[in-house]
Design an enzyme around this catalytic site. Structure first.
Site, PDB file in Angstrom:
ATOM      1  N   ASP A  45       0.837  -1.208   0.000  1.00 39.71           N
ATOM      2  CA  ASP A  45       0.000   0.000   0.000  1.00 39.71           C
ATOM      3  C   ASP A  45       0.872   1.258   0.000  1.00 39.71           C
ATOM      4  O   ASP A  45       0.364   2.380  -0.048  1.00 39.71           O
ATOM      5  CB  ASP A  45      -1.020  -0.003   1.143  1.00 39.71           C
ATOM      6  CG  ASP A  45      -0.395  -0.111   2.512  1.00 39.71           C
ATOM      7  OD1 ASP A  45       0.847  -0.203   2.614  1.00 39.71           O
ATOM      8  OD2 ASP A  45      -1.153  -0.093   3.511  1.00 39.71           O
ATOM      9  N   LYS A 112      -1.006  -9.334   3.502  1.00 36.78           N
ATOM     10  CA  LYS A 112      -0.213  -8.775   4.606  1.00 36.78           C
ATOM     11  C   LYS A 112      -1.099  -7.816   5.385  1.00 36.78           C
ATOM     12  O   LYS A 112      -1.830  -7.021   4.787  1.00 36.78           O
ATOM     13  CB  LYS A 112       1.026  -8.071   4.063  1.00 36.78           C
ATOM     14  CG  LYS A 112       1.869  -7.389   5.141  1.00 36.78           C
ATOM     15  CD  LYS A 112       3.282  -7.091   4.677  1.00 36.78           C
ATOM     16  CE  LYS A 112       3.449  -5.859   3.854  1.00 36.78           C
ATOM     17  NZ  LYS A 112       3.037  -4.592   4.495  1.00 36.78           N
ATOM     18  N   GLU A 114      -1.187  -5.295   9.184  1.00 43.58           N
ATOM     19  CA  GLU A 114      -0.316  -4.604  10.132  1.00 43.58           C
ATOM     20  C   GLU A 114      -0.893  -4.686  11.542  1.00 43.58           C
ATOM     21  O   GLU A 114      -2.044  -4.299  11.767  1.00 43.58           O
ATOM     22  CB  GLU A 114      -0.174  -3.125   9.735  1.00 43.58           C
ATOM     23  CG  GLU A 114       0.458  -2.940   8.372  1.00 43.58           C
ATOM     24  CD  GLU A 114       0.665  -1.471   7.993  1.00 43.58           C
ATOM     25  OE1 GLU A 114       0.438  -0.577   8.843  1.00 43.58           O
ATOM     26  OE2 GLU A 114       1.062  -1.219   6.845  1.00 43.58           O
ATOM     27  N   GLU A 181       9.553  -3.860  10.128  1.00 41.98           N
ATOM     28  CA  GLU A 181       9.979  -2.597   9.508  1.00 41.98           C
ATOM     29  C   GLU A 181      10.565  -1.655  10.554  1.00 41.98           C
ATOM     30  O   GLU A 181       9.940  -1.409  11.600  1.00 41.98           O
ATOM     31  CB  GLU A 181       8.780  -1.933   8.806  1.00 41.98           C
ATOM     32  CG  GLU A 181       9.156  -0.600   8.160  1.00 41.98           C
ATOM     33  CD  GLU A 181       8.109  -0.064   7.182  1.00 41.98           C
ATOM     34  OE1 GLU A 181       7.136  -0.786   6.871  1.00 41.98           O
ATOM     35  OE2 GLU A 181       8.290   1.078   6.726  1.00 41.98           O
TER      36      GLU A 181
END
Ligand code: KIV
Length: 265
Positions: A45, A112, A114, A181
């Site tokens: 994204d 995926k 988050e 990340e």
């Protein structure tokens, strides 16, 4: 060309072999990357920022993600396609199933999302229904307004311990892959060793099982801020495909990322 599957990634972890991931948002980049020894294409994204010109990933919709996933699928030459569930498309397990079904039908082979422990039920439900999941921990860009900016995560002891717990909870719930990340390199190493599933890193040092970069960053196409963890592969008259090849080779031989691309606690 052989097809990368979820089993390939698990085998890489078992054999201690690194794998290379890059983002792509269209058929042409997907073709170039997947022809260049890139194992996984992430339809991230991040397209909200690098493609649409937004200042975060928050405005990206499920419709946008399906559109780009379909384009990437058409150019793909054997990489595994992972697509992001965008902001608020997985706020409940039921919504996550509906959103993931659309992404998978558009061409994703893994979704995926988050977040940590609050997603245990969601990950379990997706996994039980045959949807491979990558759980993104650390700096989760959809939380930018909650974090108050893009900041390295897990720097203090309590946050580091919580991240390891979240990683283990995601694995126990059925997540197939983790993505870390912007976390200190030492924490990423400990976390990678504490789970049996492959861990992909970005700004997380050299000890994760795989590495990912945003293609516009590694091809020197980003006119804005260049994060510390980025290396520009589009140098010395290389073609785009050569740049992808050198990136994949450096990830696999362990020469990227170097210590200068990582963060300390
Ligand atoms: O959206 C994206 O490109 C990502 C990477 C930065 C990991 O999530």
């Amino acid at each position: 060309m052989s097809k990368t599957t979820i089993n390939t990634l698990h085998q890489c972890k078992q054999d201690n072999r690194k794998f290379a991931v890059v983002t792509a948002y269209d058929a042409t980049f997907s073709h170039l990357a997947s022809s260049a020894d890139i194992d996984v294409i992430l339809v991230g994204d991040s397209l909200g920022m690098v493609f649409q010109g937004q200042d975060s990933t928050v405005p990206v919709t499920l419709e946008h993600m399906c559109y780009h996933t379909d384009a990437v699928k058409k150019g793909n030459q054997g990489a595994l396609i992972m697509s992001d569930l965008p902001f608020m498309s997985y706020a409940t397990p039921e919504q996550a199933i509906e959103s993931s079904a659309l992404l998978m039908q558009a061409g994703a082979e893994m979704v995926k999302l988050e977040g940590g422990a609050w997603l245990v039920d969601t990950v379990a439900m997706l996994s039980e229904r045959g949807i491979p999941v990558c759980a993104h921990l650390g700096l989760t860009p959809q939380y930018v307004h909650k974090f108050g900016g893009y900041k390295v995560q897990g720097r203090d002891d309590a946050a580091a311990k919580q991240m390891i717990k979240d990683a283990q909870a995601m694995e126990a719930a059925g997540a197939d892959v983790l993505l870390l990340e912007c976390v200190p390199s030492e924490l990423a190493k400990t976390l990678t060793e504490s789970v049996n599933i492959p861990v992909i890193g970005i700004g997380a040092g050299s000890d994760t099982d795989g590495q990912v970069l945003v293609c516009y960053d590694m091809l020197g196409m980003n006119p804005g801020h260049i994060p510390k963890f980025v290396k520009n592969y589009m140098i010395e008259g290389r073609t785009i495909q050569q740049a992808f090849e050198v990136y994949a080779q450096e990830v696999k031989d362990g020469s990227f990322p170097g210590p200068e691309h990582g963060f300390k606690a």
